[in-house]
Design a protein around this motif. Structure first.
Motif, PDB file in Angstrom:
ATOM      1  N   VAL A   1      -6.720   2.793   8.468  1.00  0.00           N
ATOM      2  CA  VAL A   1      -7.105   1.592   7.724  1.00  0.00           C
ATOM      3  C   VAL A   1      -8.541   1.739   7.267  1.00  0.00           C
ATOM      4  O   VAL A   1      -9.432   2.033   8.059  1.00  0.00           O
ATOM      5  CB  VAL A   1      -6.960   0.334   8.612  1.00  0.00           C
ATOM      6  CG1 VAL A   1      -7.385  -0.898   7.837  1.00  0.00           C
ATOM      7  CG2 VAL A   1      -5.531   0.185   9.106  1.00  0.00           C
TER       8      VAL A   1
ATOM      9  N   LEU B   1      -9.414  -2.465   1.987  1.00  0.00           N
ATOM     10  CA  LEU B   1      -8.998  -3.840   2.259  1.00  0.00           C
ATOM     11  C   LEU B   1      -9.678  -4.789   1.274  1.00  0.00           C
ATOM     12  O   LEU B   1      -9.040  -5.696   0.725  1.00  0.00           O
ATOM     13  CB  LEU B   1      -9.364  -4.230   3.694  1.00  0.00           C
ATOM     14  CG  LEU B   1      -8.493  -3.674   4.824  1.00  0.00           C
ATOM     15  CD1 LEU B   1      -9.173  -3.875   6.174  1.00  0.00           C
ATOM     16  CD2 LEU B   1      -7.127  -4.350   4.838  1.00  0.00           C
TER      17      LEU B   1
ATOM     18  N   GLU C   1      -3.440  -1.018   3.903  1.00  0.00           N
ATOM     19  CA  GLU C   1      -4.420  -2.074   3.673  1.00  0.00           C
ATOM     20  C   GLU C   1      -3.779  -3.271   2.976  1.00  0.00           C
ATOM     21  O   GLU C   1      -4.016  -4.426   3.346  1.00  0.00           O
ATOM     22  CB  GLU C   1      -5.602  -1.540   2.844  1.00  0.00           C
ATOM     23  CG  GLU C   1      -6.493  -0.555   3.586  1.00  0.00           C
ATOM     24  CD  GLU C   1      -5.947   0.872   3.567  1.00  0.00           C
ATOM     25  OE1 GLU C   1      -6.505   1.712   4.281  1.00  0.00           O
ATOM     26  OE2 GLU C   1      -4.957   1.120   2.837  1.00  0.00           O
TER      27      GLU C   1
END
Length: 419
Positions: free
Chosen positions: A4, A9, A120
């Motif tokens: 991640v 994100l 994400e």
């Protein structure tokens, strides 16, 4: 390579901002369609004024008669809806997302060689979906508490709005929009018809206009608890071997309560218990505001640990009972418990009992009417303390009641001996 990436994100939030803002609306709209709620995208507040007009002023006329005069024809009862700010906050750590466990997304196997997977994006949509589910299962039960850290304190739900009307006196027995029903329990004897008959009496006692199709279709909102109890009681009343279908029960309920166009609606969001609402279809509003913040969702890199980040979502919600006049609305004195069905983690547990000393021993858990035998389970129990009670067996002394503590996602096993 990190599974991640915080920067990605952030990119996902920018790219999918409109879709993320729409997601709670889409989730709520699906539930609203089943319950026939009115959904409003509302920034600020909206006030509805219910006009009350007195009748009965018409009388006979003759010269010299002393006439009765009415001093006030009109009265007003306002109903307000205003979305209150709520937030959904999680503290995430990229190291908790295990690469080896990420096997399938959307039915397609993930390649651990190329690492091509939208993790994400999945995270931000998943978190937003969890928030929407929190709202759904709080729709009826939530009570606004600005010191609360739970969905149950985020805004005022429909049951809370009804309770406030009861406390204020706007909904009361004298007006007829509040009526005692008692608890609806599954019968334990073959000659017990009370759950069905109580429901018939409660609906049948409503105002004629509410039971008719005049001004809209009458709608009964209740939990499955009520349906199951009334259906079991009707089975006894009709002396049937099999349970009547729900459709058949509603058909008879319409006839017996003189409410020919009645719609009976239940949903998981209503919870468990004996709370009843009889109203005209469309009498409840649900308002949301996903424009409450410039950035609907944010990823905040605020922790010393570079692997940690904060997800922040801000929106607003409120509910409204449009009108509580006895011609369009009636409720009862019972309370419901919410169903905690949001998310996918297991929040319930189970109890298993191993019995010795007899082959005929059986047991049950407080609040349950059915029984279990040796080695069987009661599943889906809320976390906390429960009491196991045992049934009599001829020629044996049954075990004493045992208190067990149920834990989320676990089976609690106890031993019991008949002597």
């Amino acid at each position: 390579m990190k599974l991640v990436d915080v920067s990605k994100l952030q990119e996902s939030l920018i790219i999918y901002d409109k879709a993320l803002r729409t997601l709670p609306f889409a989730t709520l709209s699906e539930v609203a369609a089943k319950l026939k709620l009115n959904v409003m995208d509302l920034q600020g507040k909206h006030s509805r004024i219910n006009e009350r007009r007195k009748a009965g002023g018409t009388q006979s006329y003759k010269i010299g008669k002393e006439f009765k005069e009415f001093e006030q024809i009109f009265g007003y009862e306002p109903s307000l809806i205003e979305p209150k700010d709520v937030v959904f906050i999680t503290r995430e750590n990229s190291q908790k997302y295990d690469d080896n466990e990420l096997l399938v997304i959307g039915g397609s196997p993930v390649s651990n060689i190329t690492k091509k997977h939208p993790m994400e994006t999945k995270i931000v949509f998943g978190l937003t979906t969890s928030h929407a589910e929190d709202i759904v299962y709080s729709l009826f039960h939530a009570e606004r508490d600005e010191d609360s850290n739970s969905p149950s304190g985020a805004f005022d739900g429909y049951f809370t709005k009804a309770d406030k009307l009861i406390v204020s006196g706007a909904v009361n027995a004298a007006r007829g929009n509040l009526a005692i029903s008692g608890e609806f329990e599954i019968p334990v004897k073959d000659d017990d018809y009370s759950a069905y008959e109580n429901l018939v009496d409660w609906i049948g006692g409503a105002h004629n206009s509410l039971r008719s199709s005049q001004g809209g279709i009458p709608q009964l909102l209740c939990a499955e608890t009520v349906i199951k109890a009334a259906r079991a009681a009707l089975r006894n009343k009709l002396k049937m071997q099999e349970y009547p279908s729900v459709a058949r029960m509603i058909e008879l309920l319409r006839e017996d309560a003189f409410c020919p166009t009645l719609e009976v609606v239940t949903h998981e969001a209503i919870g468990r218990g004996s709370r009843l609402i009889l109203q005209k279809v469309g009498n409840m509003d649900l308002a949301f505001n996903t424009q409450a913040a410039t950035k609907f969702c944010q990823i905040r890199d605020i922790y010393p640990d570079p692997n940690e980040w904060q997800f922040w979502l801000q929106a607003g919600y409120d509910t409204r009972i449009n009108d509580w006049h006895e011609k369009v609305y009636r409720t009862n004195e019972q309370k419901n418990e919410a169903n905690d069905l949001a998310g996918d983690y297991c929040l319930t547990g189970a109890v298993q009992v191993n019995i010795t000393g007899t082959d005929g021993g059986s047991w049950t858990v407080d609040g349950k009417t059915s029984t279990r035998s040796n080695g069987q389970y009661f599943i889906g129990l809320t976390a906390g303390k429960h009491t196991v009670t045992f049934k009599d067996v001829d020629g044996k002394t049954k075990p004493v009641n045992q208190e067990v503590t149920v834990k989320e996602g676990e089976v609690t096993t106890i031993e019991a001996q008949y002597t």
